[in-house]
Design a protein around this motif. Structure first.
Motif, PDB file in Angstrom:
ATOM      1  N   ILE A   1      -2.202   0.432  -4.813  1.00  7.69           N
ATOM      2  CA  ILE A   1      -2.181  -0.915  -4.259  1.00  7.69           C
ATOM      3  C   ILE A   1      -1.469  -1.849  -5.235  1.00  7.69           C
ATOM      4  O   ILE A   1      -1.758  -1.833  -6.431  1.00  7.69           O
ATOM      5  N   SER A   2      -0.557  -2.665  -4.727  1.00  9.08           N
ATOM      6  CA  SER A   2       0.072  -3.708  -5.528  1.00  9.08           C
ATOM      7  C   SER A   2      -0.354  -5.049  -4.950  1.00  9.08           C
ATOM      8  O   SER A   2      -0.092  -5.338  -3.779  1.00  9.08           O
ATOM      9  N   ALA A   3      -1.033  -5.859  -5.759  1.00  7.24           N
ATOM     10  CA  ALA A   3      -1.593  -7.129  -5.292  1.00  7.24           C
ATOM     11  C   ALA A   3      -1.344  -8.230  -6.315  1.00  7.24           C
ATOM     12  O   ALA A   3      -0.748  -7.986  -7.362  1.00  7.24           O
ATOM     13  N   TRP A   4      -1.826  -9.439  -6.017  1.00  9.56           N
ATOM     14  CA  TRP A   4      -1.578 -10.556  -6.931  1.00  9.56           C
ATOM     15  C   TRP A   4      -2.229 -10.338  -8.297  1.00  9.56           C
ATOM     16  O   TRP A   4      -1.774 -10.864  -9.312  1.00  9.56           O
ATOM     17  N   TRP A   5      -3.316  -9.546  -8.323  1.00 10.36           N
ATOM     18  CA  TRP A   5      -4.027  -9.332  -9.588  1.00 10.36           C
ATOM     19  C   TRP A   5      -3.460  -8.166 -10.393  1.00 10.36           C
ATOM     20  O   TRP A   5      -3.833  -7.977 -11.537  1.00 10.36           O
ATOM     21  N   GLY A   6      -2.566  -7.377  -9.792  1.00  7.69           N
ATOM     22  CA  GLY A   6      -1.996  -6.251 -10.515  1.00  7.69           C
ATOM     23  C   GLY A   6      -1.901  -4.995  -9.669  1.00  7.69           C
ATOM     24  O   GLY A   6      -1.582  -5.058  -8.482  1.00  7.69           O
ATOM     25  N   VAL A   7      -2.199  -3.857 -10.275  1.00  8.96           N
ATOM     26  CA  VAL A   7      -2.082  -2.559  -9.608  1.00  8.96           C
ATOM     27  C   VAL A   7      -3.423  -1.837  -9.613  1.00  8.96           C
ATOM     28  O   VAL A   7      -4.118  -1.798 -10.626  1.00  8.96           O
ATOM     29  N   ASP A   8      -3.776  -1.273  -8.466  1.00  9.72           N
ATOM     30  CA  ASP A   8      -4.979  -0.445  -8.327  1.00  9.72           C
ATOM     31  C   ASP A   8      -4.559   0.971  -7.932  1.00  9.72           C
ATOM     32  O   ASP A   8      -3.731   1.150  -7.041  1.00  9.72           O
ATOM     33  N   TYR A   9      -5.130   1.956  -8.588  1.00  9.91           N
ATOM     34  CA  TYR A   9      -5.040   3.332  -8.126  1.00  9.91           C
ATOM     35  C   TYR A   9      -6.398   3.673  -7.537  1.00  9.91           C
ATOM     36  O   TYR A   9      -7.435   3.406  -8.161  1.00  9.91           O
TER      37      TYR A   9
ATOM     38  N   VAL B   1       0.858  -1.184   0.000  1.00  7.36           N
ATOM     39  CA  VAL B   1       0.000   0.000   0.000  1.00  7.36           C
ATOM     40  C   VAL B   1       0.891   1.229   0.000  1.00  7.36           C
ATOM     41  O   VAL B   1       1.766   1.369   0.855  1.00  7.36           O
ATOM     42  N   GLU B   2       0.686   2.128  -0.966  1.00 10.18           N
ATOM     43  CA  GLU B   2       1.477   3.361  -1.043  1.00 10.18           C
ATOM     44  C   GLU B   2       0.540   4.571  -1.030  1.00 10.18           C
ATOM     45  O   GLU B   2      -0.314   4.699  -1.901  1.00 10.18           O
ATOM     46  N   VAL B   3       0.713   5.438  -0.056  1.00 11.39           N
ATOM     47  CA  VAL B   3      -0.042   6.696  -0.023  1.00 11.39           C
ATOM     48  C   VAL B   3       0.719   7.673  -0.917  1.00 11.39           C
ATOM     49  O   VAL B   3       1.784   8.165  -0.564  1.00 11.39           O
ATOM     50  N   MET B   4       0.182   7.951  -2.088  1.00  9.70           N
ATOM     51  CA  MET B   4       0.880   8.748  -3.085  1.00  9.70           C
ATOM     52  C   MET B   4       0.793  10.245  -2.805  1.00  9.70           C
ATOM     53  O   MET B   4       1.734  10.991  -3.034  1.00  9.70           O
ATOM     54  N   ASP B   5      -0.385  10.687  -2.316  1.00  6.20           N
ATOM     55  CA  ASP B   5      -0.581  12.111  -2.052  1.00  6.20           C
ATOM     56  C   ASP B   5      -1.890  12.264  -1.276  1.00  6.20           C
ATOM     57  O   ASP B   5      -2.776  11.412  -1.387  1.00  6.20           O
ATOM     58  N   TYR B   6      -1.999  13.331  -0.487  1.00  2.00           N
ATOM     59  CA  TYR B   6      -3.254  13.554   0.237  1.00  2.00           C
ATOM     60  C   TYR B   6      -3.367  14.994   0.724  1.00  2.00           C
ATOM     61  O   TYR B   6      -2.383  15.712   0.862  1.00  2.00           O
TER      62      TYR B   6
END
Length: 281
Positions: free
Chosen positions: A116-124, A102-107
């Motif tokens: 999010i990096s998971a087994w299925w790929g990448v989620d923004y 889990v990466e908090v990119m900006d807020y």
């Protein structure tokens, strides 16, 4: 003695500010972790804690045989909960060594952008803070590769689309907005009440409403001043999805883009007003 006391007060104040910022980021991180663990562990309670019931999630899966991405696949809130329940019922849990990042990119104080990096790929994903809870509202994903496969031309196109969005509103230029926005785009945001310095309830803007607003800006010459913030930041670009940030006179926008054919267009936007003194930071 007075100097020492003042210095101590300043140190304590700075420590409090840093602690607050850290806890805010941790809460955003926790929401992202609930998302990935909810699917990995089949724990629907974690998903219910962090997903908006109006969740807008879609993504693209790359087929092994063709090597091409398929059509957009959508998942509603109810489908996410059902998926997690099915994982639990069938004990189809993620492998112990499955990617889990889990990466908090900006807020800001109201909205956030997370990867999010998971087994299925990448989620923004784009989150908003409701009371004291951070809730996931919009998601775009691609899989199954975790590796960045974008090109320099992709970065250029993503930045151009985002800049067209900003300039389209600033200049009242509907042609730029039409080049940037997908007609099916979804934009949701929280304006700031300047008197109370609090955010108003969320409100949607459709593609047609965006075009209409740009037309009125041009007609009434509601152009921003020369010193108005106009910053575009490409947070990351993958094969066919991207996430960007705009800092403008009205506040901060986080946006999710997808590449369909050879064109990058903005599909989802979450924005929030920020105090005037912070808009250009």
């Amino acid at each position: 003695m007075k100097v020492k006391i003042l210095a101590l007060i300043l140190i304590l104040f700075a420590s409090t500010s840093i602690s607050y910022a850290g806890s805010e980021k941790e809460n955003i991180y926790k929401a992202g972790l609930n998302y990935i663990e909810g699917f990995y562990e089949g724990d629907s309670s974690k998903l219910k804690e962090s997903l908006s019931t109006d969740l807008r999630k879609f993504g693209f899966w790359k087929e092994k045989k063709s090597g091409k991405f398929g059509k957009a696949s959508w998942m509603k809130y109810e489908e996410a909960i059902a998926y997690a329940d099915n994982v639990k019922a069938k004990k189809n849990f993620a492998k112990p060594d499955a990617p889990k990042k889990v990466e908090v990119m900006d807020y800001t104080d109201k909205i956030a952008a997370v990867k999010i990096s998971a087994w299925w790929g990448v989620d923004y994903m784009l989150l908003a803070k409701h009371d004291d809870k951070w809730i996931i509202e919009e998601v775009i994903w691609e899989g199954p590769s975790l590796k960045a496969e974008s090109t320099e031309s992709d970065h250029t196109a993503v930045k151009r689309a985002t800049l067209n969005y900003l300039e389209g509103f600033y200049e009242g230029d509907t042609s730029k907005l039409k080049a940037a926005l997908r007609p099916t785009m979804f934009k949701w945001g929280y304006s700031l009440d300047k008197k109370t310095n609090t955010h108003k309830p969320g409100k949607q803007m459709t593609f047609d409403q965006a075009i209409s607003l740009a037309e009125r800006i041009k007609e009434n010459k509601w152009f921003p001043g020369a010193d108005a913030p106009r910053e575009v930041e490409v947070l990351e670009v993958k094969s066919i999805i991207a996430i960007t940030k705009v800092t403008a006179s009205w506040g901060i926008d986080y946006m999710l883009l997808a590449k369909q054919g050879d064109e990058w267009r903005i599909d989802q936007i979450l924005w929030a007003g920020v105090p005037a003194e912070k808009a250009g930071e």
